[in-house]
Design an enzyme around this catalytic site. Structure first.
Site, short mmCIF file in Angstrom:
data_model
loop_
_atom_site.label_atom_id
_atom_site.label_comp_id
_atom_site.label_asym_id
_atom_site.label_seq_id
_atom_site.Cartn_x
_atom_site.Cartn_y
_atom_site.Cartn_z
CB VAL A 18 46.97 37.72 40.23
CG1 VAL A 18 48.09 37.80 41.28
CG2 VAL A 18 46.39 39.10 39.95
CG ASP A 36 41.08 28.12 39.79
OD1 ASP A 36 39.86 27.91 39.82
OD2 ASP A 36 41.56 29.26 39.63
CB THR A 133 43.48 44.57 46.05
OG1 THR A 133 44.51 44.43 45.08
CG2 THR A 133 43.43 46.01 46.54
CB CYS A 273 42.72 47.04 40.05
SG CYS A 273 43.52 45.44 40.22
NE ARG A 344 39.13 40.02 36.13
CZ ARG A 344 40.28 39.88 36.80
NH1 ARG A 344 40.28 39.30 37.99
NH2 ARG A 344 41.41 40.29 36.27
#
Length: 433
Positions: A18, A36, A133, A273, A344
């Site tokens: 993202v 990061d 999220t 997600c 993931r």
């Protein structure tokens, strides 16, 4: 300086699937720093290497070279793991993961740590926008208190917040970040408009300004919950039609001729997600005393599909007279989706573990997945080279484009099965989901 006249200097916190594409786009318009804590990731990005394959290396290198050559330009992009590089920023966009723990409870640790990092450099007038999220309320009830504690500043007096949920689809080169309409929101009406204006500069598809942060959070979490439930329904249909000896894909093709039939297909529901977000919404509902039935039923069914697929494979092998214990099986694909290196929350691991419980030896070939990452996350061995051995069973688990070119007969023993999880091979397969 007022919020209306202050020029955004943007810090993107988290440079994964993202954050990196977002940083590149903002870097075309504003002074942008991608931050990061993974120093190896920063070093690779500065060398023009993106292991997520979201940004092409040559393009990334050209953007960085342009930024370095013209340091006085209005737009620039740099990457760093040094917090000093984001001290002068006034707009912080947090794009860290929001996973669940082994009990499927939301794990907000990455968000807390990212908020602590931002809190150390937060100044009066700054805006912190979250993209991760979450369930409704996390931004204002969980993250903002961390920002206040670390910075010593007061929310909506000294600093402000926004929420603009990510809608990135890993590996999708058509629906990229600028082509997906963006929901935006702010902690005050004025901040909402400012957040919306910032995103409008880069999002070609346009924006939708939600009336509050909680509305924007809720909108995001139900997007994937809705998709999860629809896939669960089709997975249940696949189980029913397998019992009735009916081709599920043929049924869906026929039903799909009606204009308003939703084109979902059966499969393994993984990724960061769809396989995670419903648990966030369910957790918040349960905290308020409501037990969500449909959401959790969909999750239970989809989480059970790995073992179901393994059982179907074993049944086919038995029917063909193949000894199960000690059988050699080749799993094609390990990532959570096709043509993407993202492993993931992949549900292929559930199939592999279930097959191993039957005493089957499983080899895994995936030209996209990183063997080091798979070994670290799952303790499994994968290869990027197609094996030359022959197998008692071959399972197409992920629809990578490379698999269409495989000569399966060269990999199969005289008595062998070919099982197609993705419905990619048509009549060539002995069985499919």
């Amino acid at each position: 300086m007022s919020l209306d006249t202050q020029s955004p200097k943007i810090a993107i916190i988290g440079l994964g699937y993202v954050g990196l594409p977002l940083a590149v786009e903002f870097g075309k318009i504003f002074h942008t720093t991608g931050f990061d804590i993974n120093q190896v990731r920063i070093q690779e990005l500065n060398e023009g290497l993106d292991r997520t394959l979201e940004i092409e290396g040559e393009f990334l290198q050209s953007v960085l070279e342009k930024s370095h050559a013209d340091c006085l330009a209005d737009s620039s992009l740099q990457f760093s793991s040094d917090i000093d590089f984001i001290k002068t920023c006034n707009t912080f966009i947090v794009t860290v993961p929001t996973p669940v723990d082994k009990n499927n409870r939301p794990d907000l640790t990455p968000l807390y740590r990212a908020s602590e990092t931002v809190g150390k450099v937060l100044k009066k007038g700054d805006i912190v926008i979250y993209e991760s999220t979450v369930y409704p309320g996390v931004t204002e009830d969980e993250c903002v208190p961390v920002l206040e504690k670390i910075s010593g500043l007061k929310f909506n007096i000294d600093f402000f917040a926004g929420y603009s949920p990510e809608r990135i689809n890993p590996g999708d080169k058509e629906h990229t970040v600028t082509k997906i309409l963006k929901v935006t929101s702010g902690s005050t009406p004025e901040i909402g408009r400012r957040v919306d204006d910032i995103y409008k500069k880069v999002i070609k598809a346009g924006t939708h300004l939600a009336p509050s942060i909680k509305v924007a959070e809720a909108a995001k979490v139900i997007e994937n919950s809705q998709r999860d439930i629809n896939i669960a329904f089709v997975n249940e249909l696949a189980k029913i039609f397998n019992i009735l000896d009916i081709d599920t894909h043929a049924v869906l093709e026929a039903a799909g001729t009606k204009w308003n039939f939703l084109p979902f297909k059966p499969g393994l529901v993984g990724g960061h997600c769809i396989g995670v977000d419903p648990y966030y919404l369910a957790q918040k509902a349960q905290e308020k005393g409501y037990h969500p039935e449909i959401i959790l039923a969909g999750r239970r069914l989809n989480d059970s599909m790995g073992e179901y697929v393994a059982s179907q494979i074993v049944k086919l092998m038995i029917k063909k007279g193949i000894a199960i214990y000690g059988a050699q099986l080749l799993m094609l694909g390990f990532t959570f989706k096709e043509n993407c290196p993202d492993v993931r929350n992949t549900k292929i691991v559930d199939v592999v573990k279930a097959l191993e419980d039957y005493g089957i030896t499983v080899a895994i070939y995936d030209p996209w997945a990183s063997p080091a990452e798979v070994s670290h996350e799952y303790g499994l061995t994968t290869t990027k080279q197609l094996p030359k051995e022959k197998y008692d069973a071959i399972v197409l688990g992920v629809a990578h484009k490379e698999f269409l070119q495989i000569d399966f007969s060269a990999l199969q023993k005289d008595k062998s099965i070919l099982y197609d999880v993705k419905g990619m091979l048509g009549s060539r397969a002995d069985g499919k989901l």
